[in-house]
Every structure is written in structure tokens, then in C-alpha cells.
Design a protein around this motif. Sequence first.
Motif, PDB file in Angstrom:
ATOM      1  N   HIS A  44      -9.462  -7.404  -8.926  1.00 17.12           N
ATOM      2  CA  HIS A  44      -9.292  -7.270  -7.483  1.00 17.12           C
ATOM      3  C   HIS A  44     -10.629  -7.066  -6.777  1.00 17.12           C
ATOM      4  CE1 HIS A  44      -4.992  -7.496  -7.130  1.00 17.12           C
ATOM      5  NE2 HIS A  44      -4.895  -6.774  -8.231  1.00 17.12           N
ATOM      6  N   ALA A  79     -12.246  -9.341  -3.860  1.00 20.01           N
ATOM      7  CA  ALA A  79     -12.480  -8.762  -2.535  1.00 20.01           C
ATOM      8  C   ALA A  79     -13.935  -8.958  -2.117  1.00 20.01           C
ATOM      9  CB  ALA A  79     -12.127  -7.282  -2.540  1.00 20.01           C
ATOM     10  N   ASP A 101      -4.745  -2.140  -2.641  1.00 24.67           N
ATOM     11  CA  ASP A 101      -3.860  -3.221  -3.058  1.00 24.67           C
ATOM     12  C   ASP A 101      -2.475  -2.627  -3.272  1.00 24.67           C
ATOM     13  OD1 ASP A 101      -4.006  -6.099  -4.859  1.00 24.67           O
ATOM     14  OD2 ASP A 101      -2.368  -4.712  -5.261  1.00 24.67           O
ATOM     15  N   GLY A 112       1.003  -3.747  -4.519  1.00 24.43           N
ATOM     16  CA  GLY A 112       1.742  -4.827  -5.147  1.00 24.43           C
ATOM     17  C   GLY A 112       3.203  -4.468  -5.255  1.00 24.43           C
ATOM     18  N   CYS A 142      -6.136   1.683  -5.362  1.00 24.93           N
ATOM     19  CA  CYS A 142      -7.160   1.809  -4.345  1.00 24.93           C
ATOM     20  C   CYS A 142      -8.461   2.092  -5.047  1.00 24.93           C
ATOM     21  CB  CYS A 142      -6.899   2.989  -3.417  1.00 24.93           C
ATOM     22  SG  CYS A 142      -5.228   3.085  -2.843  1.00 24.93           S
ATOM     23  N   GLN A 160      -5.013  -5.866   0.255  1.00 22.49           N
ATOM     24  CA  GLN A 160      -4.484  -7.016  -0.452  1.00 22.49           C
ATOM     25  C   GLN A 160      -3.213  -6.658  -1.214  1.00 22.49           C
ATOM     26  OE1 GLN A 160      -8.283  -7.720  -2.316  1.00 22.49           O
ATOM     27  NE2 GLN A 160      -7.546  -6.894  -4.251  1.00 22.49           N
ATOM     28  N   GLY A 161      -2.693  -7.631  -1.926  1.00 25.27           N
ATOM     29  CA  GLY A 161      -1.429  -7.426  -2.603  1.00 25.27           C
ATOM     30  C   GLY A 161      -0.324  -7.988  -1.741  1.00 25.27           C
ATOM     31  N   ARG A 192      -7.458  -8.609   5.980  1.00 29.11           N
ATOM     32  CA  ARG A 192      -6.411  -9.050   5.064  1.00 29.11           C
ATOM     33  C   ARG A 192      -6.659 -10.512   4.752  1.00 29.11           C
ATOM     34  NH1 ARG A 192      -0.248  -9.748   6.908  1.00 29.11           N
ATOM     35  NH2 ARG A 192      -1.277 -11.194   8.340  1.00 29.11           N
ATOM     36  N   ALA A 195      -3.973 -12.728   0.356  1.00 26.72           N
ATOM     37  CA  ALA A 195      -3.868 -11.333  -0.068  1.00 26.72           C
ATOM     38  C   ALA A 195      -3.048 -11.168  -1.337  1.00 26.72           C
ATOM     39  CB  ALA A 195      -3.263 -10.497   1.052  1.00 26.72           C
TER      40      ALA A 195
END
Lengths: 415, 972
Positions: free
Chosen positions: B393, B397, B409, B411, B417, B526-527, B549, B553
Amino acid sequence: MSGSVNRVEFTREMKKDYTILTPNMAPIHFELIKNVFNSFGYHLDLLHTTGREIVDEGLKYVHNDTCYPALLSIGQLMHALHSGRYDLNKVALIMTQTGGGCRASNYIHLLRKALKKDGLDYIPVISLNLSGMEQNSGFKMTLPMLRRAIAALTYGDLLMLLKNQTRPYERNPGQSAGLVQEWIQKLTGLFEAGRAFTQREVRAYFDQIAQSFADIPVDRSISRTKVGIVGEIYVKYSALANNGLEEFLFGQGCEVMVPGIMGFMIFKVDNRLEDIALYGGSPAKKQLCTMLKWYFSKFESDLIGAVKKFPQFTAPAPYAHLKQLAGQVIGYGCKMGEGWLLTAEVMELIENGYQNVVCTQPFGCLPNHIVGKGMIRKVKNVYPQANIVPIDYDPSATRVNQENRIKLMLSVAGA
Amino acid sequence: MRIGLDVGSTTLKCVVYEGESLVFQEYERHLSQVAEKASEMLRRVMERFPGEKRAKLCVSGSAGMGLSEDLGIPFVQEVYATRTAVKKYLPQADVVVELGGEDAKILFLSGSMEVRMNGSCAGGTGAFIDQMATLLDMTPGELDQTAAQSQRTYSIASRCGVFAKSDIQALLNQGAQKDDVAASILLAVVNQTIAGLAQGREIAGNVVYLGGPLTFLPQLRRAFDSVLGLSGHCPENSLYYVAAGAALSEDSQEFALRAVTEKIRNYSSSHNYQSGQALFASAGEYEEFTARHQRDSVPTGAPLKRDRAAYVGVDAGSTTLKAVAINSAGEIVCSRYLPNNGNPVPLVLEFLQDLYRDYPGIQIVGSASTGYGEEIIKNAFGLDFGIVETMAHFTAARKFQPDVDFIIDIGGQDIKCFKIKNGAIDNIFLNEACSSGCGSFLQTFAGALGYSMHDFAQQGLFAKDPVDLGSRCTVFMNSSVKQAQKDGASLGSISAGLSMSVVKNALYKVIRVTDAKSLGRHIVVQGGTFLNDAVLRAFEQEIGQTVTRPSVAGLMGAYGAALYAKERQDQTGGTQSGVLKPQELAGFRHEVKSVNCGGCQNHCRLTVNTFANGGKYIAGNRCDKPLQKHSPTAKYNLYDYKKSLLASYPPCGGKRGVIGIPMGLNLFELYPFWHTFFTRLGFGVAASPASDRTLYLKGQHTIPSDTVCYPAKLMHGHIEALLEQKPDAIFYPCMSYNFDEGLGDNHYNCPVVAYYPEVLDANVAALAETKFIYDYVGPHRPRDFPKKMAAILAKYFPGLPPREVKAAAQAAYEEYAAYMGRVRQKGEEYLAYAKENGLPVVVLSGRPYHLDPEINHGIDKLICECGAVVVSEDSVSHLVEKFSTGVLNQWTYHARLYAAAQFVAQSQDPRLNLVQLVSFGCGVDAITGDEVRSILEAGGKIYTQIKIDEITNLGAVRIRLRSLFAALGLGE
């Protein structure tokens, strides 16, 4: 020595013009105690704030898995600090500290951590305890203060008890609650005048108080379900924590009995003596405890005596009797939190006709795994009629689930 | 006419009686629209019986309470209503088991009547089954049918839906069969009901099953039958008992039907629920918001460059599969974002096949996988690299926002984080199993209310008064939603509230920020969950600033993996990925076999995945044994050493009889003390066997508090197991105080360790048949102890000479000191070895009982597999002086913990780190965790906490550990 290095002391200078913010627990008791302190030159402000914001502040500043009482008291204090109503350079906070093996002894440190997170760690925090932890030059529990405070607690117990036993039957709604306020005013005045706290005076005022409640016009033919409330001390008393449990039960047509604070005080003192009996040591070193226990017990027996003069009221049993009850099911060494006293209170309530019991605890309360839920089975063996419901409280436990379970208990009570 | 209305958490039931005969019954989901649905139902009753103008009415059910209070319609508690109906229709019933949408109840009718209802933290209900079915992409009915085919079952945590979810996810990702998982889910519900509600009372005789799940799911009934060893009965109309009980209630009152129906229809709660600020005050605001975020879109569908080179990244997440192919310029060529439906393998197969087909001549140069399914995908398709999610990630990013200093993130199941400092991950926060409240929760909730996730979220965008649902675990959120429904919150308000609570959960539970405004200046979110505008908006509102974002994402993990593959190949000059070629894909096969590992007594149930290319992937193992690879540090595991020390105190006989000692909680440490004490006195000593799942289940029916920690719960099983050995007495003393090691302000035990013997005596009925010695003892006072102990023992074994007790105590103290000395010495030895060889060291810190493999789930071994030496907190705590802490340092075990943290913090050695084990439900650790974190952070160390419970998804733990090592630049 923990945290002592950077601890901000509450100095003599501060005593003059600092406002000491006090989180609320038991409204009647704390109001009286506050007035006692103020009569000694302090400026206590007892917080009456409620609502979701308190919880939100708590969630922000305290680890979310910490017990609910810590979260609420700290939340209430932080909320007050953020309210803009106080000069942050002229304010101090106060918190009780028991020093037992339960998490509660750490509330004060969690409060300091919260202040630190917020950059407010210059604000002094006073520990209110009887174990000699954390001294402050500007805050001393002197003997005269202590005597008045103890009297105040007992008055609080008596007022709470009589109100609970009168209100469900009063002909003029609100009269008992009004009487409580009248007495708080009156007692405060008396304390300021240096009266109403000696044994002799206390006994006289106890009688007057009991008489005044007995004089309230009532209709005792109304049928009420008798419900006892026990639990972790904060959740048990604080409407903020228990979602207005007393009011809810009152609305459901119940008469409630909530055991007083004095029993808890005697219990905490007695534990030190019990430790010696169990593990060894010299009782001579604990003379203060023996003396305090004796002193507390006299207040307790006067309270019981005053209530017993009126057959319409149910008096609580003395500490010695509760201890004897507990001995049937649990060891006296079980002392953390409310310890065996909680179990004993359940048993005493049942003996006294309050066989329906709500056992309140913060979600995940460690001592209550043992003395609350853990002991229900044994208590039921002794009293098959016992109808006990344990209820957990925390920031997101919902009222609807709690009330639904209490209603279940009440339906069983009515069966 | 008598009408009973049962308004449950998810459904509405109505029953009408004409005299004694039942003339009408109906059942439907109310989709939170309680008032509308209830009035419609009453209208139908009126249409059916046009002649009836008045009827007696009574309401029941948790969502009916509000209706009743505000409209003055009588209310009867639902359990009580059930009892009324059962008395009438099934007078011979002994026990009723009733599962509802969110409640579970047991009624014991014969003998002394008792009614039990699940506590606030209990997931084994209809909503739980719904959630699990969604996870398997089935309806609950399909789940039940599937379960009928099952061959075997796995252990799944049922206490909490979130826990169970991660267990199931792990099983699916390991290749377990869906039918077995389905059956395991139902079994988990049964175990939860029995453990949580029976509380020692036997469920026997004529057992009746009621409520939705038990009515609709025959396999669930079968599971109950088989666990209870009886044949229960699900009567006709089993859905309607509560409603019938309400109709028959003595409290019901007569109403004019038309008027009361009208009243209900117009009912909107007079209660106020707590509400927050609307997400968008106007459509204009929303447009501005959308336009702003469109700026962060990146091109997808870029062509391959002339070199035809491509890099593939696969992120096999908990609920979704993400796959990305990039060209040599790092642009996204094509991507996939699909629900994985429990098996990511065929989806990747299809992705690769399509890739080869759509881009003829494509040269896949590098490939990498990440996420829960990293290993299986890597093995199945011959990918080149695996990368831990957090790094993937971060890699992605950074591509979007080079200055990124904070990434969050969210999900399907995880919140991740991390803070970025100086271009490297500085601090990682991952959600604990119990507090996720992530994307899949929103989805399940939308599903339960009959909406798609998108539509559901859309509903919330303009809601005026979003419900404030707090920030706790999803199980609690279920009941918060229930409360809001009761208080009349609209669907939109609930939707917006859920989005907000996801955000608050991430901020206040996972990251534990106090000032949401200080997260960072360049935040990338994101996620998949952030693709939801409501969540994104709630996040920006809460932190008070705008964030980036990326339009992809949801793909960031896969994108990061692809970039990582490219980086690696660029570094090493690799030109060819090992990923399967088109012809190999054509012959792709995937077989799953389940076997029991014979490597040791754990007998782990292994899932062996075999692929056509000879690739193999084994899952379900707790150690490296079945994988036949050995870590160089496997021999340097202090947990193993302590276990071998304990094993050196063997069971034995003695002339004065045999004392049984349960091996759990503090006895893990005090065993050398008591073993020596009793053998010196001429007693034999027998310990309970090693903990395992079976042992736990043996004792679970006597656990009175289902929220106590797992180590305490295990004690019930140990006592049962000891009783089977028939020792002359069982010894498990209460101990308020522990030894004073001079590290803290006091030396308490925690309340549970101190007093659990009281709970056992009160709740394990079988203990009455033996001498159970659970008196309060105080070995912390060596001078008083012998006399006090002699007096205690005299009660059970009259005639023991106090002189002998004194000598035995003396020996016990010496042995205990020797034992602790050995542990400390070994700790120093391992530290020295690690220093010499430049190996990383993890101080795996817990309590003595975290030594139990059933409690630590082999996390010690997992750390060794990562190439680190493992030492315990008690083997290093003596290496620091007493120091002042920010909290009251009053528990012996925790004083060691703080000391161990201080030791690590002061070391200035990047190889040395601390991982704290925390048992779920340990209240003390709410305090210690923050303190340990601040001690470590003061020394510039990363704090890692692993929460463990009865079942723990080691996959998540592995990610956490690998992230730690990756952030430190150690290992791998």
C-alpha cells in the motif's frame, strides 16, 4: 512513586482561588461532600453535565477498552475543561483513588494521560484517598474535614434510602425528591456552622430526617415490585453510567433499594485487617483501621436505628451481618473492587425482601466476573427465589437491550 | 379477537386469535420500517376480518418497546411471551432454545424455572448467520444446504461475529471446502448458545427449538441435536410463539382497530436519538466534493509500451480480489476488482488468461502477490514475489502523492493506517479483530436491510440527522442500530451514521488519535470502502481537512505489488517472470486435501493445496514442521525453554496422597513452587494435561461470564480434566498478592488471576465431590507463610506437622528462585547470542500463562520463523532498575512488562523490539497497552500489540509481524 516525578502539585496558593472540578457519581452524597469541602475554603464545582458529549470526550481521551466509569469521569472532566466556562489557569481536578488491585486505582493516572494528550498537563490533579497516596500541600484531609465528610456520606445514604422507599408511594409526586433537596440545604448550613457531625447531633438529625420522610403522605396500598440494585460503585449510583436505571425502574412500577456507601467504606477499611488475618502482619500497625472501622460502624448503626423506628421503612442490615452472609459463599480475601461485599449485598437484599436484583457492571469489569456473575449460582443455591439479572454498561451498549433484559427480570418477578 | 404483534430486531410477526383458535398469522422482514410495516400488517388483519371493529392487542419484541411506550399499547417481554405460548401448546417441554435475529434465549421450564438471554456481547444469532452467509456469498438457506454435505468441521469463534469472520476468511483463503465451513459456522452457533446461556445447567429432556434460524435451518437443528446428544423438536408455527404469547397475554388491552392502526402508521418516535452533522447540506456541496476528488483520478487502460513488458500485482484480500497489470512506465494497463467469494484462485486464473488473450505478445517481466491470499496465489501461479500488504500500500500511495505522510486503508475486513516519516513507514496501526467495523460490515448491513451497498450508502448522503452510532465493534453497532430504529431514525440517517462510525472506529479505536486534525498534511485514503462517497465525506469531516483518494483506491494493494515487482526486477535485471504461461494455465488444476499433521501432539488440521505445476501450499499449520523448512532461530525461543523447564517437574505419587494442580493462569509460573512444596511434604503431584480445544469445550458449560478472558475460561476445562484423574485433592489457591519483585509500587495479581478459584468453586458442580483447596494464601510474606499454610492444610489433611510444612516452604522458595534464575540466565544467553550473530530479537511480552500454546496460538514460533530470537518479558525484566511510570505500577506481571519495555526502549539497538500479547477481555491491558506504547515510543521504538482470543487468525498476526520487520528493515 509512579508518575510522581512530573506530578503537578496542588499548592497552598492554589487553594485560594482555584476551582476544583469534581466528576459526579452519587448525586446526593457528592452534593453534601462538596459543600463540606467548600466550607473549608475550597472551591469545588460538582459537574452535573450529561449527554453523549461526555461519552465522546471519554472515548477520545481514554483507551476505549478501559472501564466505563473511568471513561465517563474523565470524559466529564475533559468536557468541562473544553466548555470554556473555566479559566484553565485557575482550575484543578479531583479524583478518588482506592489503591486496590483493580483498574480503578489507575483512573487518576489515566486522567493525567488525557490531560497530557491535550497539552493541559499543567492542571493539577488531586487524588482523594485514605491510603496516604499522593500528598498535596494545598489539599489536606484534616480530621475535622474527615469527620464532616463521613457524616455527609451517611446522611447521603439515609436520604437516598428514604427517598427510594417513599417516592413510589407518595401522594404528591415530587415531594420526597423535594425533601431531599431541603435537607441538603439545611445540612450544608449546619456543617458550615460547625454542627450536625458529632455522633450525638448526627443521631438527632437522623431521627428528624426519618420522621420528615415518614410524614410525607403516602398510599402504601399501591403494589410495587421490589428491586435491589448492586454493582460496581460508579455504575450503581451514576445515572449517567446506568442510563437512568433508578428512573427506569421507578417508571416500571418498582420500588428500588440501593445499598449505601458507608458499607463500602467499612469494607475497604476492614480489608486491611482481613489481610493481616489471612497473610500475617501486625494489627498494631493498623490501629487507625480498627479505629476507623469502629467509627464508621457507629454511624451505620445510628442510621439503622433511625430507620427502624418507622415500621414502614426497611432498614439495611449492618456490615457485620453482610460479612456473615458473604462467608457462606465467598472468601473474605476477595477484596478487589467491590469484592465480597457485592455478593453480600445481593444476599442481604434478598433476605430483606428485594429478591429481584439488577447487578450493574461496566462491560468487562474484572472483579465482577468473580463477585457478580461468578456468584449467582451460589447465591441461588442459598436463596432459590433469587431473580438476578446482570447488566453490562459501556459506551455502546444500548438502552434497548439493557431495558429488555430488565423487563425480562421484571416479568419473572411478576410471575 | 386477540392480536399479538412481535416486532423483533429484523422481522415482524403477527398472530390473531378468535376465541381459542388461531385464525391469522404472518411473518415478514420489516427492513427497519417498523411503523409502516406494522400498520400494513394490521390493515391486512382488518381486511381479512372486516366485521371486527375492536380487538385486544399486545406488543412484544425488542423493536416493539418503543411503539408500546409511546402509543400506550401493552408490552410483554418476548421471553416471557414465549413461555406463555409454550405453556399452552407444549406443556411437556423441559427446555426451550430460541434463536432470534439478534438475541438468543434459553428457557428452563421444568424444575426451577430460569430464563436466560444472551449478554451484550454475543454473536451466535440469526444476524451472525446472515453475516457469515454473506461472506460465503450464499443465502442462509443455501448455507444450511451446503452444510449438509460437510465431511468435517473446524473451530470457529462464535462469540463475536468479527472474530468468526476472520477465522472463516482464513479457512477459505487456505482452501477449506465451503460445505465444511458452513457446517462449522452452524456448530459455532451451537457452542456459543450452550457456552453463553446454559452456564452449567444441563439442557436435557424434552427440548423445543423456536425462532427463525432454528425454523429455517434444519442443519442447525441437527447440530444442536448432535452436541446436546438428544433429539429436539421444532414445532409447527415455531416462528410465532412470541406473537402468540403476546396475543394470549393477560396484559393485552382492547383497542378500536382502525384508530390504533392509524396511530401506528403515523407513529414517528418522539424519542430523540443522538445525531451528527449531515454529510452534505446541499446538492451543490456534493457536486463540489465530487469534482474535487475527480482530480485524483489516474488513467487506467494504458497501452503496453513498445517493449510489451508488463508487471502483474495481485492483492488477494479478505473479501475481494484485486489484480493489476502495469506497463514499463508504471501505468495501469488493466485491472480487476472482484468479490473473491471465498476462493481467489479461479479469479486469478481468469485474469491471467484474459491478460494473455487481450495483449498478444505480452512479456510478463515480474509478478508479486500480497494480502491474505499472498501465499496461495504465489504458489499456485508461480509469482516471483510476495510482499506484505502494508508495504504494498505504501509503495502505491507514494506513486500518487510523493509527499504522503499518512495512509489509511479501509478494506473489507481490515483497517490499516501508517505514518510515513523520512520516506519510510514509521508507525503502523492495524485494527484488532474485535473492532473492525469495516467495509464488509457496511455491506452486510445493507444486505440485511435489503439494499445493495451502493444504494445504501447513497441513501445516507443527504440525510439530515445521521445517527450517532459510536465507535465500537460491529456486534455493538448492531444493537445501536436497533436502538436507533426504535427511536425512529430513518434509513438514510442510519446509513450515514454507519459510514461515520466506520470512520470514527478507524480514528479513535485503531489509530487512537486525540486530535484528528493532526494526522498528517498529505493524507492518502484507499481501500474499497473509501470508494463509498459517504465514508470519504465522513472522514474529511471528522479530520477537518481534505484528503487524496486515488480513483483506483480499491486497487492500491495490487498496484503496489505490481510496482514492487517492477522495482525488484529493475534492481536485479530480471527479464522474465516465473508466472504460468498460457499453455500452463490451460492445464491448471487445483486440488484441496485436508489432513491431520502428525508432526506433534497439536495435530493441526492442515489444508494441502496442490497445483498442476507441482506447486504446493499448506495451510492451517501452527509451526514450520509440515513445511519442512527450518528457521535458524527456531532453537532460540525462550517460550520453548520455559516449557521444557516446567516439564522437568514430573507428576509423581506420594505417601500422603496426590494433589492435583490445574495448569493455567498464575500456576504456570508457580508450578515449580507448589510442586516442590507438596512433594517435600510427601504428597504426590498431578498436573492437568496441556490445554487444547477439546479440553476447553469440556469445561465451557460451566463458565458464568462469557466476557472473561480465554485463559480464565480454560481453567474450567482443566478442572474437569483433573477431576477425571481423581486426585486426593485439587489445589488452586486464591492470591490477591504476587511476589514483590521490587519493580513496582505494589505487587497485586489482577482480579481474575487472584480470585478465579472462587468462580470455579461456585460454578463447577463436580468439584463438590473432591477436596478443593482454594484458600487465600500469601507466599509474598515468606515469614508468615509457613504458619498460615500449615493452618490451611490442617483443615484438609489433619496431622501435618508444622515443622515439615516449614521445611517444605523453605524448599519451595528456593526452587522458585532457582527456576526464575534459570529463566533470566537463559534470557541473557539468548540476547548475547543474538548480538553476536546480528539477529533480531523480539521480547514477546505477556503473562506467565501466555506460555500455553492454546493461548498464544504458536505466535512465539511464528516470530522465530520470521528469523528472530524470542525472549520473554520475565527473562529480561531484571535487567532494568525500578523506574517511574505514568500509571500506578501495581501488578507484578505488569511491572515486568513495563520493565521489559524500558529495557527495549533504552537499548538503542534497532534489532531489539517488543511485541505485547494481550488476551481479549483483559481489562488490565487497556491500561498497560498505552503505557507500554509510551515507554517504547519514548525510546523511538515501534509498539506492536497482538490481541489473542480462543481462536486467532494467525494470517493477520503474520501480516502484523512482517509489517513490523519490514518497517524496521529487518528479516526477509
